[in-house]
Write a protein that holds these residues in place. Structure first.
Motif, PDB file in Angstrom:
ATOM      1  N   VAL A 131      15.884  29.276  61.717  1.00 13.71           N
ATOM      2  CA  VAL A 131      16.047  30.350  60.739  1.00 13.71           C
ATOM      3  C   VAL A 131      17.500  30.451  60.279  1.00 13.71           C
ATOM      4  O   VAL A 131      17.763  30.786  59.108  1.00 13.71           O
ATOM      5  CB  VAL A 131      15.543  31.694  61.306  1.00 13.71           C
ATOM      6  CG1 VAL A 131      16.502  32.282  62.336  1.00 13.71           C
ATOM      7  CG2 VAL A 131      15.324  32.701  60.179  1.00 13.71           C
ATOM      8  N   ILE A 132      18.432  30.114  61.135  1.00 17.06           N
ATOM      9  CA  ILE A 132      19.840  30.119  60.725  1.00 17.06           C
ATOM     10  C   ILE A 132      20.098  29.016  59.708  1.00 17.06           C
ATOM     11  O   ILE A 132      20.872  29.193  58.758  1.00 17.06           O
ATOM     12  CB  ILE A 132      20.765  29.988  61.951  1.00 17.06           C
ATOM     13  CG1 ILE A 132      20.733  31.298  62.751  1.00 17.06           C
ATOM     14  CG2 ILE A 132      22.205  29.679  61.530  1.00 17.06           C
ATOM     15  CD1 ILE A 132      21.419  31.234  64.084  1.00 17.06           C
ATOM     16  N   ASP A 133      19.435  27.870  59.850  1.00 12.97           N
ATOM     17  CA  ASP A 133      19.538  26.804  58.848  1.00 12.97           C
ATOM     18  C   ASP A 133      19.073  27.311  57.479  1.00 12.97           C
ATOM     19  O   ASP A 133      19.673  26.984  56.443  1.00 12.97           O
ATOM     20  CB  ASP A 133      18.686  25.597  59.259  1.00 12.97           C
ATOM     21  CG  ASP A 133      19.311  24.805  60.401  1.00 12.97           C
ATOM     22  OD1 ASP A 133      20.510  25.002  60.673  1.00 12.97           O
ATOM     23  OD2 ASP A 133      18.584  23.998  61.020  1.00 12.97           O
ATOM     24  N   VAL A 134      18.000  28.102  57.481  1.00  9.35           N
ATOM     25  CA  VAL A 134      17.480  28.668  56.233  1.00  9.35           C
ATOM     26  C   VAL A 134      18.498  29.632  55.627  1.00  9.35           C
ATOM     27  O   VAL A 134      18.784  29.585  54.424  1.00  9.35           O
ATOM     28  CB  VAL A 134      16.135  29.387  56.494  1.00  9.35           C
ATOM     29  CG1 VAL A 134      15.734  30.234  55.281  1.00  9.35           C
ATOM     30  CG2 VAL A 134      15.050  28.374  56.823  1.00  9.35           C
ATOM     31  N   VAL A 135      19.057  30.492  56.451  1.00 10.70           N
ATOM     32  CA  VAL A 135      20.074  31.440  55.978  1.00 10.70           C
ATOM     33  C   VAL A 135      21.249  30.697  55.367  1.00 10.70           C
ATOM     34  O   VAL A 135      21.731  31.050  54.275  1.00 10.70           O
ATOM     35  CB  VAL A 135      20.554  32.337  57.137  1.00 10.70           C
ATOM     36  CG1 VAL A 135      21.790  33.136  56.723  1.00 10.70           C
ATOM     37  CG2 VAL A 135      19.441  33.286  57.578  1.00 10.70           C
TER      38      VAL A 135
END
Length: 212
Positions: A131-135
């Motif tokens: 999810v941090i990659d998405v952010v």
């Protein structure tokens, strides 16, 4: 707390969350786990789906009142972002795990103007990496990421630390501790299992909880 409990009850009821401390699951990473979460099953249950999608929408309104668009994680967050976006009358899109190798080579699907205030919709957070990659992808594209709404989080130390380092807020509808509490109260697991389950949450790489 009420929402967290209701969502946990629904996830246990439809078996989107399995607790099996005496017969651990093996995650792709090789970690032995007493819990397995498959939130895709929410979509197959109209009752649970209504509870979860309305909770996502209400959480966005409460926690991120300035939000202008929802972006789901690929693939599990896409449907939830779409349904919640429909409830809110808000645009949605999603972020691929990697860029397409054809067409416009998009990684972000959906219209995204620089400066758009975005909320990421995720189904499950464990260590927080995906999810941090998405952010970060959304930030690189010029979005102002207000934060994340996730359906479920394990509350693992590594995940909490990663979210803090990335300076991103996460609000989960329910979590590991609430699920364990509900499962214990309803007789799904033994009261003695609660300590074992929380030991796993605190240190997943330490398998001593299995024999406890």
């Amino acid at each position: 707390m009420e929402t967290a409990r209701i969502v946990a009850e629904n996830l246990l009821k439809i078996k989107a969350v399995f607790l099996r401390p005496d017969q651990p699951f093996t995650w792709a990473s090789g970690i032995k786990s007493p819990i397995y979460c498959d939130n895709r099953l929410i979509l197959t249950s109209p009752e649970a789906r209504e509870v979860v999608e309305n909770a996502i929408a209400q959480t966005v309104k409460k926690e991120y009142p300035e939000a202008q668009a929802l972006f789901g994680t690929s693939t599990a967050g896409i449907a939830h972002a779409a349904i919640a976006g429909h409830i809110l009358g808000m645009p949605m899109g999603y972020v691929r795990g990697s860029s397409k190798d054809h067409g416009r080579n998009n990684k972000i699907e959906g219209k995204l103007e620089p400066g758009t205030k975005v909320v990421v919709v995720e189904d499950l957070i464990s260590t927080g990496g995906s999810v941090i990659d998405v952010v970060e992808s959304l930030r690189e594209a010029g979005a102002e990421v207000l934060g994340i709404v996730s359906i479920y989080t394990y509350g693992m130390k590594k995940g909490l630390e990663r979210l803090k380092e990335a300076n991103v807020k996460n609000v989960s509808l329910t979590d590991f501790d609430t699920t364990v509490m509900v499962a214990s109260e309803t007789g799904y697991i033994k009261e003695s299992d609660v300590v074992r389950l929380k030991a796993f949450r605190d240190n997943p790489s330490d398998e001593s909880w299995i024999k406890a």
